[in-house]
Design a protein around this motif. Structure first.
Motif, PDB file in Angstrom:
ATOM      1  N   ILE A  36       1.005  -1.522   0.211  1.00  0.00           N
ATOM      2  CA  ILE A  36       0.074   0.051   0.094  1.00  0.00           C
ATOM      3  C   ILE A  36       0.779   1.472   0.315  1.00  0.00           C
ATOM      4  O   ILE A  36       1.023   2.161  -0.916  1.00  0.00           O
ATOM      5  CB  ILE A  36      -1.375   0.057   1.663  1.00  0.00           C
ATOM      6  CG1 ILE A  36      -1.945  -1.367   1.274  1.00  0.00           C
ATOM      7  CG2 ILE A  36      -1.890   1.437   1.577  1.00  0.00           C
ATOM      8  CD1 ILE A  36      -2.531  -1.678   2.315  1.00  0.00           C
ATOM      9  N   ILE A  37       2.125   1.112   1.100  1.00  0.00           N
ATOM     10  CA  ILE A  37       3.007   2.193   0.851  1.00  0.00           C
ATOM     11  C   ILE A  37       3.991   2.457  -0.519  1.00  0.00           C
ATOM     12  O   ILE A  37       3.505   3.725  -0.738  1.00  0.00           O
ATOM     13  CB  ILE A  37       3.864   2.907   2.360  1.00  0.00           C
ATOM     14  CG1 ILE A  37       3.357   2.448   3.358  1.00  0.00           C
ATOM     15  CG2 ILE A  37       4.900   3.789   1.929  1.00  0.00           C
ATOM     16  CD1 ILE A  37       3.969   2.184   4.486  1.00  0.00           C
ATOM     17  N   SER A  38       3.894   1.794  -1.433  1.00  0.00           N
ATOM     18  CA  SER A  38       4.602   1.388  -2.040  1.00  0.00           C
ATOM     19  C   SER A  38       3.515   2.079  -3.594  1.00  0.00           C
ATOM     20  O   SER A  38       4.371   3.717  -3.928  1.00  0.00           O
ATOM     21  CB  SER A  38       5.083  -0.173  -2.480  1.00  0.00           C
ATOM     22  OG  SER A  38       6.129  -0.783  -1.811  1.00  0.00           O
ATOM     23  N   LEU A  39       2.845   1.468  -3.492  1.00  0.00           N
ATOM     24  CA  LEU A  39       1.566   2.193  -4.760  1.00  0.00           C
ATOM     25  C   LEU A  39       1.518   3.917  -3.553  1.00  0.00           C
ATOM     26  O   LEU A  39       1.281   4.535  -4.848  1.00  0.00           O
ATOM     27  CB  LEU A  39       0.417   1.292  -5.102  1.00  0.00           C
ATOM     28  CG  LEU A  39       0.421   0.390  -5.342  1.00  0.00           C
ATOM     29  CD1 LEU A  39      -0.673  -0.581  -4.792  1.00  0.00           C
ATOM     30  CD2 LEU A  39       0.997  -0.123  -6.260  1.00  0.00           C
ATOM     31  N   ALA A  40       0.926   3.713  -2.765  1.00  0.00           N
ATOM     32  CA  ALA A  40       0.988   5.471  -2.421  1.00  0.00           C
ATOM     33  C   ALA A  40       2.693   6.372  -3.143  1.00  0.00           C
ATOM     34  O   ALA A  40       2.103   7.220  -3.620  1.00  0.00           O
ATOM     35  CB  ALA A  40       0.487   5.805  -1.430  1.00  0.00           C
ATOM     36  N   LEU A  41       3.350   5.864  -2.580  1.00  0.00           N
ATOM     37  CA  LEU A  41       4.693   7.084  -2.840  1.00  0.00           C
ATOM     38  C   LEU A  41       5.270   6.374  -4.592  1.00  0.00           C
ATOM     39  O   LEU A  41       5.010   8.027  -4.692  1.00  0.00           O
ATOM     40  CB  LEU A  41       5.503   6.278  -2.374  1.00  0.00           C
ATOM     41  CG  LEU A  41       5.933   6.256  -1.256  1.00  0.00           C
ATOM     42  CD1 LEU A  41       7.098   5.256  -0.204  1.00  0.00           C
ATOM     43  CD2 LEU A  41       6.014   7.704  -0.519  1.00  0.00           C
ATOM     44  N   LEU A  42       4.382   5.657  -4.910  1.00  0.00           N
ATOM     45  CA  LEU A  42       4.805   6.256  -6.712  1.00  0.00           C
ATOM     46  C   LEU A  42       3.742   6.562  -7.671  1.00  0.00           C
ATOM     47  O   LEU A  42       3.481   7.888  -8.283  1.00  0.00           O
ATOM     48  CB  LEU A  42       4.701   4.297  -7.355  1.00  0.00           C
ATOM     49  CG  LEU A  42       5.719   3.634  -6.972  1.00  0.00           C
ATOM     50  CD1 LEU A  42       5.225   1.531  -7.005  1.00  0.00           C
ATOM     51  CD2 LEU A  42       6.794   3.971  -8.037  1.00  0.00           C
ATOM     52  N   ALA A  43       2.521   6.687  -6.554  1.00  0.00           N
ATOM     53  CA  ALA A  43       1.710   7.718  -6.957  1.00  0.00           C
ATOM     54  C   ALA A  43       1.942   9.217  -6.893  1.00  0.00           C
ATOM     55  O   ALA A  43       2.056  10.060  -7.966  1.00  0.00           O
ATOM     56  CB  ALA A  43       0.034   6.846  -6.492  1.00  0.00           C
ATOM     57  N   ALA A  44       1.794   9.419  -5.779  1.00  0.00           N
ATOM     58  CA  ALA A  44       2.704  10.683  -5.553  1.00  0.00           C
ATOM     59  C   ALA A  44       4.063  10.687  -6.395  1.00  0.00           C
ATOM     60  O   ALA A  44       4.157  11.681  -6.738  1.00  0.00           O
ATOM     61  CB  ALA A  44       3.410  10.926  -4.342  1.00  0.00           C
ATOM     62  N   LEU A  45       5.148   9.972  -6.649  1.00  0.00           N
ATOM     63  CA  LEU A  45       6.212  10.368  -7.564  1.00  0.00           C
ATOM     64  C   LEU A  45       5.127  10.518  -9.007  1.00  0.00           C
ATOM     65  O   LEU A  45       5.984  11.946  -9.868  1.00  0.00           O
ATOM     66  CB  LEU A  45       6.734   9.401  -7.961  1.00  0.00           C
ATOM     67  CG  LEU A  45       8.088   9.486  -8.720  1.00  0.00           C
ATOM     68  CD1 LEU A  45       8.946  10.766  -8.191  1.00  0.00           C
ATOM     69  CD2 LEU A  45       9.189   8.026  -8.914  1.00  0.00           C
ATOM     70  N   ALA A  46       4.139   9.959  -9.449  1.00  0.00           N
ATOM     71  CA  ALA A  46       3.603  10.209 -11.212  1.00  0.00           C
ATOM     72  C   ALA A  46       3.338  11.785 -11.196  1.00  0.00           C
ATOM     73  O   ALA A  46       3.239  12.507 -12.041  1.00  0.00           O
ATOM     74  CB  ALA A  46       3.115   9.516 -11.255  1.00  0.00           C
ATOM     75  N   VAL A  47       1.971  11.919 -10.096  1.00  0.00           N
ATOM     76  CA  VAL A  47       1.003  13.230  -9.917  1.00  0.00           C
ATOM     77  C   VAL A  47       2.601  14.494  -9.826  1.00  0.00           C
ATOM     78  O   VAL A  47       2.512  15.371 -10.810  1.00  0.00           O
ATOM     79  CB  VAL A  47       1.093  13.038  -8.620  1.00  0.00           C
ATOM     80  CG1 VAL A  47       0.246  14.191  -7.744  1.00  0.00           C
ATOM     81  CG2 VAL A  47      -0.519  12.074  -8.686  1.00  0.00           C
ATOM     82  N   PHE A  48       4.067  14.409  -9.051  1.00  0.00           N
ATOM     83  CA  PHE A  48       5.309  15.303  -9.221  1.00  0.00           C
ATOM     84  C   PHE A  48       6.191  15.077 -10.319  1.00  0.00           C
ATOM     85  O   PHE A  48       5.449  15.925 -10.979  1.00  0.00           O
ATOM     86  CB  PHE A  48       5.775  14.540  -7.810  1.00  0.00           C
ATOM     87  CG  PHE A  48       7.320  15.508  -7.653  1.00  0.00           C
ATOM     88  CD1 PHE A  48       7.424  17.121  -7.154  1.00  0.00           C
ATOM     89  CD2 PHE A  48       8.786  14.870  -8.227  1.00  0.00           C
ATOM     90  CE1 PHE A  48       8.395  17.743  -7.630  1.00  0.00           C
ATOM     91  CE2 PHE A  48       8.920  16.093  -8.700  1.00  0.00           C
ATOM     92  CZ  PHE A  48       9.259  17.104  -7.683  1.00  0.00           C
ATOM     93  N   MET A  49       6.020  14.404 -10.860  1.00  0.00           N
ATOM     94  CA  MET A  49       6.235  14.162 -12.453  1.00  0.00           C
ATOM     95  C   MET A  49       5.835  14.732 -13.668  1.00  0.00           C
ATOM     96  O   MET A  49       6.171  15.825 -14.463  1.00  0.00           O
ATOM     97  CB  MET A  49       6.548  12.629 -12.850  1.00  0.00           C
ATOM     98  CG  MET A  49       7.593  12.078 -11.942  1.00  0.00           C
ATOM     99  SD  MET A  49       9.293  13.355 -12.055  1.00  0.00           S
ATOM    100  CE  MET A  49      10.321  12.446 -13.800  1.00  0.00           C
TER     101      MET A  49
END
Length: 198
Positions: free
Chosen positions: A89-102
């Motif tokens: 769950i944390i991994s997917l949340a971090l990846l989603a946050a990174l995608a939004v940032f990029m």
């Protein structure tokens, strides 16, 4: 406790252990994170796990969940079941946050390129005395959030040079001049031009 269990004919190996032992993987947690392309931030967010390492059932459970499979983990208290389902769950949340940032970074870069192109086109049009085009391009540049005083002045001058001069262009120019004076109340050209308009 062992004597009581024996008297009750309970197999302590199955039902109870004061110090349960769970099989650990030989792989450090940081290596597991890198091997399966999980966010590096997990290592910093879960320092105890980094020290202890993963249990075998945790590794199997995490990979099963990441593989989008229905997963049941049945182990004792303190065996890391919560960590097992939280890590994906944390991994997917971090990846989603990174995608939004990029995505936002790319948007900002695109807007910056468009603003720079509008500025160059606006200045070229102003020099060529194409004031309507200059006003349009410089307006686009200023709309990007840039508040360059000299550009605002050129924009106001372009609006005032447009023919026929209508009230909308005059009001727009006056607004730009007022913004200049809010930033630099003693700006001579802005104050003089605005006084002439009034």
């Amino acid at each position: 406790i062992q004597r009581i269990l024996t008297q009750m004919q309970i197999d302590s190996g199955v039902y109870l252990s004061l110090n349960p032992q769970y099989e650990k993987t030989d792989q450090p947690f940081a290596n597991f994170v890198h091997q399966y392309d999980l966010p590096d931030a997990l290592v910093r967010l879960l320092p105890k796990l980094s020290e202890r390492g993963l249990y075998t059932h945790q590794k199997q459970g995490i990979l099963s969940i990441l593989d989008n499979r229905h997963t049941i983990i049945s182990t004792g208290t303190g065996s890391g079941k919560t960590e097992t389902f939280l890590i994906p769950i944390i991994s997917l949340a971090l990846l989603a946050a990174l995608a939004v940032f990029m995505y936002r970074q790319r948007q900002q870069q695109q807007h910056q390129r468009e603003a720079e192109a509008a500025l160059a086109a606006g200045l070229a049009a102003f020099d060529a005395k194409d004031y309507a085009q200059a006003a349009t391009e410089l307006s686009s540049y200023l709309a990007s959030g840039e508040q360059n005083t000299s550009i605002m002045l050129k924009f106001a001058q372009a609006e005032l040079h447009c023919r026929p001069r209508d009230s909308f262009r005059v009001d727009t120019a006056a607004s730009a001049l007022e913004r200049i004076l809010l930033r630099d109340w003693a700006h001579p050209q802005a104050s003089e031009t605005l006084a002439e308009l009034y």
